[in-house]
Design a protein around this motif. Structure first.
Motif: not given
Length: 71
Positions: A45-53
Motif C-alpha cells: 500500500f505505501f511503496f509502489p514500484n516506481f521504476i516500473s510505473q
C-alpha cells in the motif's frame, strides 16, 4: 553428528529452548504477525514500484541511470 560438537550443542540449545517455551511461542507469533504487516502490507500500500510505473519494459536500467545522473 557427535554430541560434543559445537553445531550439535547449538542446535540442542535452540531445540530445547523452543520446545519448552510457553509465553515465548505467543511472543514469536506476535513477532511473526508484525513482520508480516511490515513487509507485506506496508509494501503493497505505501511503496509502489516506481521504476516500473515510469519506464518502459526493458528500459528500467536506462531510466535509473538517467535519474541518478540528472539529480
Amino acid at each position: 553428528m557427535k554430541k560434543n560438537s559445537f553445531l550439535y550443542r547449538v542446535f540442542d540449545l535452540y531445540y530445547d529452548g523452543f520446545r519448552n517455551m510457553k509465553l515465548g511461542k505467543t511472543l514469536w507469533l506476535i513477532i511473526g504477525i508484525k513482520l508480516f504487516i511490515i513487509f507485506i502490507i506496508l509494501k503493497l500500500f505505501f511503496f509502489p514500484n516506481f521504476i516500473s510505473q515510469h519506464s518502459e519494459k526493458g528500459e528500467e536500467a536506462d531510466f535509473v541511470a538517467t535519474e541518478v545522473l540528472d539529480r
